[in-house]
Design a protein around this motif. Structure first.
Motif, PDB file in Angstrom:
ATOM      1  N   GLU A  72     -27.024  39.706  48.287  1.00 56.96           N
ATOM      2  CA  GLU A  72     -26.820  38.418  47.338  1.00 56.96           C
ATOM      3  C   GLU A  72     -26.906  39.035  45.915  1.00 56.96           C
ATOM      4  O   GLU A  72     -27.553  39.769  45.630  1.00 56.96           O
ATOM      5  N   HIS A  73     -26.162  38.212  45.339  1.00 56.26           N
ATOM      6  CA  HIS A  73     -26.070  38.385  43.704  1.00 56.26           C
ATOM      7  C   HIS A  73     -25.821  37.256  43.135  1.00 56.26           C
ATOM      8  O   HIS A  73     -25.424  36.367  43.811  1.00 56.26           O
ATOM      9  N   ALA A  74     -26.314  37.203  41.774  1.00 57.41           N
ATOM     10  CA  ALA A  74     -26.308  35.901  40.990  1.00 57.41           C
ATOM     11  C   ALA A  74     -25.048  36.025  40.181  1.00 57.41           C
ATOM     12  O   ALA A  74     -25.421  37.047  39.188  1.00 57.41           O
ATOM     13  N   GLU A  75     -24.332  35.130  40.034  1.00 52.87           N
ATOM     14  CA  GLU A  75     -23.120  35.129  39.056  1.00 52.87           C
ATOM     15  C   GLU A  75     -23.122  33.791  38.397  1.00 52.87           C
ATOM     16  O   GLU A  75     -23.079  32.741  39.432  1.00 52.87           O
ATOM     17  N   GLN A  76     -23.366  33.686  37.249  1.00 51.60           N
ATOM     18  CA  GLN A  76     -23.271  32.358  36.537  1.00 51.60           C
ATOM     19  C   GLN A  76     -24.128  31.179  37.100  1.00 51.60           C
ATOM     20  O   GLN A  76     -23.986  30.083  37.500  1.00 51.60           O
ATOM     21  N   ASP A  77     -25.513  31.949  37.557  1.00 55.13           N
ATOM     22  CA  ASP A  77     -26.557  31.092  38.060  1.00 55.13           C
ATOM     23  C   ASP A  77     -26.429  30.356  39.403  1.00 55.13           C
ATOM     24  O   ASP A  77     -27.118  29.579  39.990  1.00 55.13           O
ATOM     25  N   HIS A  78     -25.304  31.075  40.075  1.00 55.85           N
ATOM     26  CA  HIS A  78     -24.961  30.517  41.477  1.00 55.85           C
ATOM     27  C   HIS A  78     -24.986  31.922  42.449  1.00 55.85           C
ATOM     28  O   HIS A  78     -24.455  32.909  41.858  1.00 55.85           O
ATOM     29  N   PRO A  79     -25.789  31.905  43.460  1.00 56.94           N
ATOM     30  CA  PRO A  79     -25.861  32.821  44.355  1.00 56.94           C
ATOM     31  C   PRO A  79     -24.091  33.259  45.125  1.00 56.94           C
ATOM     32  O   PRO A  79     -23.614  32.092  45.233  1.00 56.94           O
ATOM     33  N   ASP A  80     -23.845  34.525  44.925  1.00 59.89           N
ATOM     34  CA  ASP A  80     -22.846  34.833  45.971  1.00 59.89           C
ATOM     35  C   ASP A  80     -23.205  35.888  46.790  1.00 59.89           C
ATOM     36  O   ASP A  80     -24.102  36.524  46.887  1.00 59.89           O
ATOM     37  N   PHE A  81     -22.575  36.111  47.797  1.00 65.21           N
ATOM     38  CA  PHE A  81     -22.730  36.969  48.807  1.00 65.21           C
ATOM     39  C   PHE A  81     -21.508  37.968  49.055  1.00 65.21           C
ATOM     40  O   PHE A  81     -20.172  37.353  48.978  1.00 65.21           O
ATOM     41  N   ARG A  82     -21.917  39.325  48.977  1.00 66.60           N
ATOM     42  CA  ARG A  82     -20.729  40.280  49.001  1.00 66.60           C
ATOM     43  C   ARG A  82     -20.977  41.161  49.805  1.00 66.60           C
ATOM     44  O   ARG A  82     -22.004  41.415  50.421  1.00 66.60           O
ATOM     45  N   VAL A  83     -19.931  41.730  50.428  1.00 65.57           N
ATOM     46  CA  VAL A  83     -19.861  42.942  51.567  1.00 65.57           C
ATOM     47  C   VAL A  83     -18.935  43.991  50.831  1.00 65.57           C
ATOM     48  O   VAL A  83     -17.925  43.707  50.394  1.00 65.57           O
ATOM     49  N   GLY A  84     -19.256  45.198  50.534  1.00 67.08           N
ATOM     50  CA  GLY A  84     -18.413  46.499  50.086  1.00 67.08           C
ATOM     51  C   GLY A  84     -18.101  45.866  48.821  1.00 67.08           C
ATOM     52  O   GLY A  84     -16.938  46.527  48.001  1.00 67.08           O
ATOM     53  N   GLY A  85     -18.921  45.174  47.923  1.00 63.33           N
ATOM     54  CA  GLY A  85     -18.650  44.956  46.555  1.00 63.33           C
ATOM     55  C   GLY A  85     -17.921  43.555  46.342  1.00 63.33           C
ATOM     56  O   GLY A  85     -17.688  43.177  45.227  1.00 63.33           O
ATOM     57  N   LYS A  86     -17.142  43.116  47.372  1.00 60.38           N
ATOM     58  CA  LYS A  86     -16.528  42.036  47.301  1.00 60.38           C
ATOM     59  C   LYS A  86     -17.075  40.660  47.694  1.00 60.38           C
ATOM     60  O   LYS A  86     -17.756  40.501  48.731  1.00 60.38           O
ATOM     61  N   VAL A  87     -16.793  39.778  46.859  1.00 58.98           N
ATOM     62  CA  VAL A  87     -17.412  38.604  47.252  1.00 58.98           C
ATOM     63  C   VAL A  87     -16.666  37.608  48.301  1.00 58.98           C
ATOM     64  O   VAL A  87     -15.447  37.713  48.576  1.00 58.98           O
ATOM     65  N   PHE A  88     -17.337  37.131  49.231  1.00 55.51           N
ATOM     66  CA  PHE A  88     -16.735  36.417  50.263  1.00 55.51           C
ATOM     67  C   PHE A  88     -17.246  35.036  50.568  1.00 55.51           C
ATOM     68  O   PHE A  88     -16.897  34.012  51.106  1.00 55.51           O
ATOM     69  N   ALA A  89     -18.418  34.754  49.811  1.00 52.25           N
ATOM     70  CA  ALA A  89     -18.902  33.077  49.973  1.00 52.25           C
ATOM     71  C   ALA A  89     -19.791  33.042  48.667  1.00 52.25           C
ATOM     72  O   ALA A  89     -20.414  34.133  47.923  1.00 52.25           O
ATOM     73  N   LEU A  90     -20.015  31.666  48.229  1.00 50.21           N
ATOM     74  CA  LEU A  90     -20.683  31.249  47.033  1.00 50.21           C
ATOM     75  C   LEU A  90     -21.553  30.041  47.413  1.00 50.21           C
ATOM     76  O   LEU A  90     -21.133  29.354  48.245  1.00 50.21           O
TER      77      LEU A  90
END
Length: 110
Positions: A18-36
């Motif tokens: 899980e990563h936070a981008e612009q105050d919204h969590p996103d979910f990444r695999v292999g460094g690529k976002v697949f869900a927000l």
């Protein structure tokens, strides 16, 4: 489906962080976002599906899934309160598979 359930499903997939981008969590695999989460609003999520997977997922549950207006092909919004758990899991796996590195994807069993 709640935000917590969505988060648990996403983080339960192999290699996801899980990563936070612009105050919204996103979910990444292999460094690529697949869900927000929280996009476009707090009661929604967005999945970055392939353009091929999107029509079937939306058609299977149109009350919960819709193409993101003005979004890139495959970007799909999920109205969490309307989304049944099994359909969200299926859609998350499809988005994850589209972005996951082969070395992770090949060892995943549903």
């Amino acid at each position: 489906m709640t935000e917590a359930e969505f988060r648990a499903l996403a983080l339960g997939l192999p290699g996801v962080v899980e990563h936070a981008e612009q105050d919204h969590p996103d979910f990444r695999v292999g460094g690529k976002v697949f869900a927000l989460l929280g996009r476009p609003e707090t009661t929604w999520a967005t999945l970055l599906l392939s353009a091929e997977d999107q029509p079937d997922i939306v058609a299977a549950c149109p009350e919960a899934f819709r193409p993101a207006p003005g979004g890139a092909p495959g970007h799909t919004q999920v109205h969490l309160s309307e989304a049944p758990h099994p359909r969200v899991r299926e859609a998350l796996i499809a988005a994850w598979r589209d972005k996951a590195p082969r070395r992770i994807r090949d060892h995943f069993r549903e």
